[in-house]
Design a protein around this motif. Structure first.
Motif, PDB file in Angstrom:
ATOM      1  N   PRO A 245      45.183  -3.959 -35.068  1.00  0.00           N
ATOM      2  CA  PRO A 245      45.143  -3.457 -33.690  1.00  0.00           C
ATOM      3  C   PRO A 245      46.536  -3.092 -33.193  1.00  0.00           C
ATOM      4  CG  PRO A 245      43.772  -5.401 -33.903  1.00  0.00           C
ATOM      5  CD  PRO A 245      44.537  -5.279 -35.197  1.00  0.00           C
ATOM      6  N   GLY A 246      47.554  -3.838 -33.634  1.00  0.00           N
ATOM      7  CA  GLY A 246      48.930  -3.568 -33.197  1.00  0.00           C
ATOM      8  C   GLY A 246      49.382  -2.186 -33.637  1.00  0.00           C
ATOM      9  N   ARG A 247      49.145  -1.864 -34.892  1.00  0.00           N
ATOM     10  CA  ARG A 247      49.565  -0.567 -35.415  1.00  0.00           C
ATOM     11  C   ARG A 247      48.777   0.559 -34.755  1.00  0.00           C
ATOM     12  NH1 ARG A 247      53.412   1.083 -36.322  1.00  0.00           N
ATOM     13  NH2 ARG A 247      52.748   2.651 -37.828  1.00  0.00           N
ATOM     14  N   PHE A 248      47.480   0.348 -34.568  1.00  0.00           N
ATOM     15  CA  PHE A 248      46.685   1.430 -33.983  1.00  0.00           C
ATOM     16  C   PHE A 248      47.063   1.649 -32.519  1.00  0.00           C
ATOM     17  CE2 PHE A 248      43.010   3.644 -32.269  1.00  0.00           C
ATOM     18  CZ  PHE A 248      42.983   4.702 -33.166  1.00  0.00           C
ATOM     19  N   ALA A 249      47.322   0.556 -31.802  1.00  0.00           N
ATOM     20  CA  ALA A 249      47.723   0.688 -30.390  1.00  0.00           C
ATOM     21  C   ALA A 249      49.062   1.427 -30.295  1.00  0.00           C
ATOM     22  CB  ALA A 249      47.805  -0.691 -29.739  1.00  0.00           C
ATOM     23  N   THR A 250      49.987   1.130 -31.212  1.00  0.00           N
ATOM     24  CA  THR A 250      51.285   1.821 -31.216  1.00  0.00           C
ATOM     25  C   THR A 250      51.085   3.319 -31.428  1.00  0.00           C
ATOM     26  OG1 THR A 250      52.320  -0.142 -32.131  1.00  0.00           O
ATOM     27  CG2 THR A 250      53.561   1.892 -32.360  1.00  0.00           C
ATOM     28  N   CYS A 251      50.174   3.625 -32.332  1.00  0.00           N
ATOM     29  CA  CYS A 251      49.852   5.019 -32.632  1.00  0.00           C
ATOM     30  C   CYS A 251      49.369   5.762 -31.380  1.00  0.00           C
ATOM     31  CB  CYS A 251      48.720   4.950 -33.642  1.00  0.00           C
ATOM     32  SG  CYS A 251      48.681   6.216 -34.793  1.00  0.00           S
ATOM     33  N   LEU A 252      48.561   5.063 -30.582  1.00  0.00           N
ATOM     34  CA  LEU A 252      48.065   5.663 -29.329  1.00  0.00           C
ATOM     35  C   LEU A 252      49.203   5.789 -28.316  1.00  0.00           C
ATOM     36  CD1 LEU A 252      44.667   3.769 -28.819  1.00  0.00           C
ATOM     37  CD2 LEU A 252      44.972   6.151 -29.536  1.00  0.00           C
ATOM     38  N   LYS A 253      49.998   4.706 -28.198  1.00  0.00           N
ATOM     39  CA  LYS A 253      51.082   4.713 -27.211  1.00  0.00           C
ATOM     40  C   LYS A 253      52.118   5.781 -27.538  1.00  0.00           C
ATOM     41  CE  LYS A 253      51.052  -0.039 -27.109  1.00  0.00           C
ATOM     42  NZ  LYS A 253      51.612  -1.360 -27.095  1.00  0.00           N
TER      43      LYS A 253
ATOM     44  N   PHE B 197      45.456 -14.100 -33.739  1.00  0.00           N
ATOM     45  CA  PHE B 197      46.750 -13.498 -34.105  1.00  0.00           C
ATOM     46  C   PHE B 197      47.378 -12.753 -32.921  1.00  0.00           C
ATOM     47  CE2 PHE B 197      46.416 -13.179 -39.040  1.00  0.00           C
ATOM     48  CZ  PHE B 197      46.056 -14.514 -39.101  1.00  0.00           C
ATOM     49  N   GLY B 198      46.758 -12.863 -31.756  1.00  0.00           N
ATOM     50  CA  GLY B 198      47.399 -12.355 -30.541  1.00  0.00           C
ATOM     51  C   GLY B 198      47.227 -10.858 -30.288  1.00  0.00           C
ATOM     52  N   TYR B 199      46.143 -10.293 -30.777  1.00  0.00           N
ATOM     53  CA  TYR B 199      45.945  -8.844 -30.610  1.00  0.00           C
ATOM     54  C   TYR B 199      45.121  -8.476 -29.374  1.00  0.00           C
ATOM     55  CZ  TYR B 199      47.807  -7.732 -35.255  1.00  0.00           C
ATOM     56  OH  TYR B 199      48.615  -7.550 -36.341  1.00  0.00           O
ATOM     57  N   GLU B 200      44.909  -9.433 -28.483  1.00  0.00           N
ATOM     58  CA  GLU B 200      43.988  -9.165 -27.365  1.00  0.00           C
ATOM     59  C   GLU B 200      44.437  -7.975 -26.510  1.00  0.00           C
ATOM     60  OE1 GLU B 200      42.458 -12.678 -25.748  1.00  0.00           O
ATOM     61  OE2 GLU B 200      41.118 -11.623 -24.367  1.00  0.00           O
ATOM     62  N   LYS B 201      45.752  -7.906 -26.235  1.00  0.00           N
ATOM     63  CA  LYS B 201      46.255  -6.819 -25.394  1.00  0.00           C
ATOM     64  C   LYS B 201      46.034  -5.462 -26.066  1.00  0.00           C
ATOM     65  CE  LYS B 201      50.389  -6.105 -22.898  1.00  0.00           C
ATOM     66  NZ  LYS B 201      51.826  -6.383 -22.876  1.00  0.00           N
ATOM     67  N   ASP B 202      46.320  -5.408 -27.377  1.00  0.00           N
ATOM     68  CA  ASP B 202      46.119  -4.154 -28.120  1.00  0.00           C
ATOM     69  C   ASP B 202      44.635  -3.785 -28.135  1.00  0.00           C
ATOM     70  OD1 ASP B 202      48.855  -3.897 -28.881  1.00  0.00           O
ATOM     71  OD2 ASP B 202      48.534  -5.465 -30.359  1.00  0.00           O
ATOM     72  N   LEU B 203      43.786  -4.789 -28.314  1.00  0.00           N
ATOM     73  CA  LEU B 203      42.344  -4.519 -28.348  1.00  0.00           C
ATOM     74  C   LEU B 203      41.853  -4.024 -26.993  1.00  0.00           C
ATOM     75  CD1 LEU B 203      41.350  -7.594 -30.513  1.00  0.00           C
ATOM     76  CD2 LEU B 203      40.961  -5.203 -31.154  1.00  0.00           C
ATOM     77  N   ASN B 204      42.425  -4.569 -25.926  1.00  0.00           N
ATOM     78  CA  ASN B 204      42.054  -4.099 -24.588  1.00  0.00           C
ATOM     79  C   ASN B 204      42.408  -2.628 -24.428  1.00  0.00           C
ATOM     80  OD1 ASN B 204      40.870  -6.352 -23.411  1.00  0.00           O
ATOM     81  ND2 ASN B 204      42.859  -7.262 -22.957  1.00  0.00           N
ATOM     82  N   LEU B 205      43.592  -2.257 -24.913  1.00  0.00           N
ATOM     83  CA  LEU B 205      44.010  -0.855 -24.809  1.00  0.00           C
ATOM     84  C   LEU B 205      43.088   0.040 -25.656  1.00  0.00           C
ATOM     85  CD1 LEU B 205      46.219   1.345 -24.053  1.00  0.00           C
ATOM     86  CD2 LEU B 205      47.107   0.923 -26.343  1.00  0.00           C
ATOM     87  N   ILE B 206      42.827  -0.391 -26.884  1.00  0.00           N
ATOM     88  CA  ILE B 206      41.987   0.418 -27.786  1.00  0.00           C
ATOM     89  C   ILE B 206      40.591   0.586 -27.173  1.00  0.00           C
ATOM     90  CG2 ILE B 206      40.919   0.503 -30.094  1.00  0.00           C
ATOM     91  CD1 ILE B 206      43.495  -1.087 -31.073  1.00  0.00           C
ATOM     92  N   ALA B 207      40.075  -0.497 -26.570  1.00  0.00           N
ATOM     93  CA  ALA B 207      38.718  -0.451 -25.990  1.00  0.00           C
ATOM     94  C   ALA B 207      38.604   0.643 -24.938  1.00  0.00           C
ATOM     95  CB  ALA B 207      38.355  -1.805 -25.402  1.00  0.00           C
ATOM     96  N   THR B 208      39.696   0.910 -24.208  1.00  0.00           N
ATOM     97  CA  THR B 208      39.623   1.946 -23.174  1.00  0.00           C
ATOM     98  C   THR B 208      39.515   3.351 -23.791  1.00  0.00           C
ATOM     99  OG1 THR B 208      42.026   2.254 -23.051  1.00  0.00           O
ATOM    100  CG2 THR B 208      41.073   0.595 -21.572  1.00  0.00           C
ATOM    101  N   GLN B 209      39.836   3.483 -25.062  1.00  0.00           N
ATOM    102  CA  GLN B 209      39.841   4.799 -25.721  1.00  0.00           C
ATOM    103  C   GLN B 209      38.616   5.040 -26.616  1.00  0.00           C
ATOM    104  OE1 GLN B 209      42.261   6.945 -24.935  1.00  0.00           O
ATOM    105  NE2 GLN B 209      43.120   5.350 -23.631  1.00  0.00           N
ATOM    106  N   VAL B 210      37.761   4.021 -26.721  1.00  0.00           N
ATOM    107  CA  VAL B 210      36.582   4.159 -27.591  1.00  0.00           C
ATOM    108  C   VAL B 210      35.515   4.978 -26.865  1.00  0.00           C
ATOM    109  CG1 VAL B 210      34.734   2.873 -28.768  1.00  0.00           C
ATOM    110  CG2 VAL B 210      37.069   1.990 -28.790  1.00  0.00           C
ATOM    111  N   PRO B 211      35.037   6.059 -27.475  1.00  0.00           N
ATOM    112  CA  PRO B 211      34.040   6.876 -26.766  1.00  0.00           C
ATOM    113  C   PRO B 211      32.741   6.110 -26.538  1.00  0.00           C
ATOM    114  CG  PRO B 211      34.437   7.727 -28.990  1.00  0.00           C
ATOM    115  CD  PRO B 211      35.402   6.617 -28.778  1.00  0.00           C
ATOM    116  N   PRO B 212      32.023   6.446 -25.467  1.00  0.00           N
ATOM    117  CA  PRO B 212      30.840   5.671 -25.081  1.00  0.00           C
ATOM    118  C   PRO B 212      29.770   5.582 -26.179  1.00  0.00           C
ATOM    119  CG  PRO B 212      31.341   7.375 -23.441  1.00  0.00           C
ATOM    120  CD  PRO B 212      32.319   7.542 -24.547  1.00  0.00           C
TER     121      PRO B 212
END
Ligand code: ADP
Ligand code: MG
Length: 232
Positions: A146-154, A181-196
């Motif tokens: 999730p960390g790497r994918f969130a960085t990719c989005l940011k 492993f502490g990825y909750e913040k990244d997962l929160n960000l990714i969740a906002t970008q997941v299509p319905p």
């Protein structure tokens, strides 16, 4: 007590009965997989029906193929033009797991004779150019932490609108570890970008309380599969 949302296991004895795309049935047979494990028998039909699935089964029970096969099936059967990517995103907690999942995916795809591409994002600390090179091959399936994918989005290496157009399936593997492993913040960000309309599968060896939060964040009315037998 059994979870009321749990579906009774389908009476499936072989991979042929799962009605997977023939390329995939051929691939598992080439790999020497004689029959689906319990978690595969239960998850694959539900996933092929398009349901969101939550699966708890012990380590070594075959959870990777339980999601990779439906992911590949969905892409192979889809009419979305090739080159629209990523069609599926698989999030795992560590770089080593990214590699393991990609290895299993490549083994299946080699046996399938198909042309789908699975790539993993380069590790933390890599230059953006390395990530651009991976994304440049337009992988159908992307494996990342999730960390790497969130960085990719940011960093806007992947545009939110292409994700909105392309993403058909999201997998959260080792969900308990994703959170510890502490990825909750990244997962929160990714969740906002997941299509319905994106289908979600969440897999874990254990289901602690915090996984419930993750379920609520990204899954819609999931079917819960719990496997306790030795076979997994
Ligand atoms: P988990 O993610 O549940 O810990 P894995 O997906 O890593 O388990 O699978 C464990 C091992 O079992 C892997 O080596 C995988 O290749 C193998 N495997 C998966 N499905 C089958 C099957 N249907 N038949 C035989 N071996 C399998
Ligand atoms: Mg696993």
């Amino acid at each position: 007590m059994a979870d009321p949302t749990e579906t009774a296991p389908s009476e499936v004895a072989s991979f042929e009965d799962l009605s997977l795309n023939p390329c995939l049935s051929r691939a598992v047979s080439k790999l020497g997989y004689e029959r689906p494990t319990s978690v595969q028998m239960q998850c694959i039909p539900l996933a092929l029906e398009g349901k969101d699935v939550v699966a708890r089964a012990r380590t070594g029970s075959g959870k990777t193929a339980a999601y990779l096969l439906p992911v590949f099936h969905k892409i192979l059967e889809s009419t979305v033009p090739r080159g629209t990517f990523p069609r599926a995103l698989i999030l795992v907690p560590t770089r080593e797991l990214c590699q393991q999942v990609r290895d299993e995916a490549v083994k299946i795809l080699n046996g399938s004779g198909g042309t789908l591409r699975v790539e993993q994002l380069p590790p933390t600390g890599s230059k953006p150019a390395e990530t651009r090179a991976v994304l440049g091959v337009r992988p159908d399936v992307l494996v990342a932490t999730p960390g790497r994918f969130a960085t990719c989005l940011k960093d806007k290496l992947l545009q939110p609108d292409s994700l909105q157009k392309a993403l058909q399936m999201l997998v959260l593997d080792e969900a308990d570890l994703l959170l510890s492993f502490g990825y909750e913040k990244d997962l929160n960000l990714i969740a906002t970008q997941v299509p319905p309309g994106c289908q979600v599968m969440l897999l874990s060896a254990t289901m602690p309380e915090n996984v419930e939060r993750l379920k609520q964040l990204v899954l819609h009315d999931p079917v819960v599969v719990e496997v306790d037998d030795e076979d997994g």
